[in-house]
Design an enzyme around this catalytic site. Structure first.
Site, PDB file in Angstrom:
ATOM      1  N   HIS A  51       0.819  -1.214   0.000  1.00  0.00           N
ATOM      2  CA  HIS A  51       0.000   0.000   0.000  1.00  0.00           C
ATOM      3  C   HIS A  51       0.854   1.266   0.000  1.00  0.00           C
ATOM      4  O   HIS A  51       0.335   2.350  -0.261  1.00  0.00           O
ATOM      5  CB  HIS A  51      -0.948  -0.008   1.199  1.00  0.00           C
ATOM      6  CG  HIS A  51      -1.961  -1.102   1.146  1.00  0.00           C
ATOM      7  ND1 HIS A  51      -2.860  -1.242   0.111  1.00  0.00           N
ATOM      8  CD2 HIS A  51      -2.211  -2.132   1.990  1.00  0.00           C
ATOM      9  CE1 HIS A  51      -3.624  -2.313   0.322  1.00  0.00           C
ATOM     10  NE2 HIS A  51      -3.247  -2.868   1.449  1.00  0.00           N
ATOM     11  N   ARG A  76       7.242  -5.633   2.938  1.00  0.00           N
ATOM     12  CA  ARG A  76       5.975  -6.276   2.586  1.00  0.00           C
ATOM     13  C   ARG A  76       5.770  -6.086   1.090  1.00  0.00           C
ATOM     14  O   ARG A  76       5.685  -4.971   0.590  1.00  0.00           O
ATOM     15  CB  ARG A  76       4.795  -5.675   3.349  1.00  0.00           C
ATOM     16  CG  ARG A  76       3.486  -6.338   2.905  1.00  0.00           C
ATOM     17  CD  ARG A  76       2.312  -6.009   3.786  1.00  0.00           C
ATOM     18  NE  ARG A  76       1.785  -4.669   3.574  1.00  0.00           N
ATOM     19  CZ  ARG A  76       0.588  -4.257   4.019  1.00  0.00           C
ATOM     20  NH1 ARG A  76      -0.177  -5.096   4.705  1.00  0.00           N
ATOM     21  NH2 ARG A  76       0.189  -3.018   3.817  1.00  0.00           N
ATOM     22  N   GLU A 155      -5.196 -12.825   6.913  1.00  0.00           N
ATOM     23  CA  GLU A 155      -6.089 -11.669   7.039  1.00  0.00           C
ATOM     24  C   GLU A 155      -7.444 -11.882   6.366  1.00  0.00           C
ATOM     25  O   GLU A 155      -8.188 -10.921   6.159  1.00  0.00           O
ATOM     26  CB  GLU A 155      -5.400 -10.424   6.465  1.00  0.00           C
ATOM     27  CG  GLU A 155      -4.759 -10.643   5.103  1.00  0.00           C
ATOM     28  CD  GLU A 155      -3.826  -9.517   4.677  1.00  0.00           C
ATOM     29  OE1 GLU A 155      -3.914  -8.418   5.266  1.00  0.00           O
ATOM     30  OE2 GLU A 155      -3.022  -9.733   3.756  1.00  0.00           O
ATOM     31  N   ASP A 181      -7.828  -5.797   7.588  1.00  0.00           N
ATOM     32  CA  ASP A 181      -8.428  -6.698   6.605  1.00  0.00           C
ATOM     33  C   ASP A 181      -9.172  -7.836   7.291  1.00  0.00           C
ATOM     34  O   ASP A 181     -10.217  -8.289   6.808  1.00  0.00           O
ATOM     35  CB  ASP A 181      -7.352  -7.258   5.673  1.00  0.00           C
ATOM     36  CG  ASP A 181      -7.044  -6.318   4.520  1.00  0.00           C
ATOM     37  OD1 ASP A 181      -7.993  -5.783   3.925  1.00  0.00           O
ATOM     38  OD2 ASP A 181      -5.864  -6.100   4.227  1.00  0.00           O
TER      39      ASP A 181
END
Length: 264
Positions: A51, A76, A155, A181
């Site tokens: 993100h 990530r 998640e 999430d």
């Protein structure tokens, strides 16, 4: 603990559960931002490429800046971007966090990309990693699987159902839970509510499953206070809020202080 020891010993520390580890979380793609936050008492730095807006080039420099400051840097990756996982390890990342690992087959794909044979199929080419570690090629080959970590994010409902199968995959070192999430999944898309009793119940269950499988447990905390609660719950590695939240919180605090003094 020296910087080199902190970096090269990170995987051992997290696997052994040697006290709760607190990490920074950075989505702003500026390597100098990594160096600034690395001056604080974080145990590690995570670059968010899912993100956040890092690319491989900026991440490589960010990893170097973290190492320069004596801190291990993890990344990530975007969903399913396992080729980037290998490249990030090649440039010196200490670990990979992979989102949306929903099955044993997803976990196996992560392990293949991040571990050298016989555990996986990681291709040879640790360009900057050799420079950072100072190891010979053979020394790095023999130690890389142990000195880096592959972390599967749980998640979704599918991931919860497959959690035991995911943790049984050889080469998966630990899990990382994304509470936001997870809360969306548990509410069938009705809300984002990561810090609730319902989510906490799932978190405690997953910690117990990690202990049963000999894996470590990581989680995102929305702020420092929440991170402390999660450490007390039993997590091995927590995030104490994202860079943007910390940046804006610090700015808001400074503005409020200035206005308070102005009007006093």
């Amino acid at each position: 603990m020296s910087g080199a020891t902190a970096i090269d010993g990170f995987a051992t520390r997290i696997r052994r559960g040697e006290g709760g580890l607190i990490s920074a979380w950075i989505g702003i793609p500026d390597p100098l931002f990594v160096n600034h936050l690395a001056q604080e008492d974080f145990d590690a730095i995570v670059l968010d490429m899912q993100h956040g807006v890092w690319d491989i080039g900026t991440a490589a420099v960010g990893i170097g800046q973290g190492r320069l400051a004596g801190k291990p840097v993890l990344a990530r990756i975007p969903v399913g971007d396992f080729p980037s996982a290998s490249r990030l390890l090649d440039v010196g990342a200490s670990g990979i966090i992979a989102p949306m690992i929903n099955s044993a087959s997803d976990a196996e794909a992560l392990a293949k990309a991040t571990k050298y044979p016989p555990l996986g199929e990681r291709s040879w080419g640790p360009t900057l990693a050799l420079n950072h570690t100072g190891l010979t090629a053979n020394e790095y080959l023999m130690s890389a699987n142990e000195q880096t970590v592959a972390i599967a994010m749980i998640e979704t409902r599918a991931a919860l159902d497959a959690a035991d199968e995911i943790m049984r995959v050889e080469g998966i070192d630990g899990i990382f839970i994304g509470p936001s999430d997870l809360s969306i999944a548990l509410s069938d898309g009705a809300k984002v509510a990561p810090d609730t009793a319902e989510v906490d119940g799932v978190l405690k269950h997953l910690i117990a499953r990690c202990r049963a499988h000999g894996k470590f447990a990581c989680v995102f905390g929305s702020n420092g206070e929440r991170a402390g609660q999660l450490l007390r719950m039993g997590f091995d590695f927590v995030i104490a809020g994202a860079d943007t939240q910390q940046l804006r919180s610090g700015a808001a605090s400074a503005i409020a202080a200035a206005r308070r003094v102005q009007s006093s």
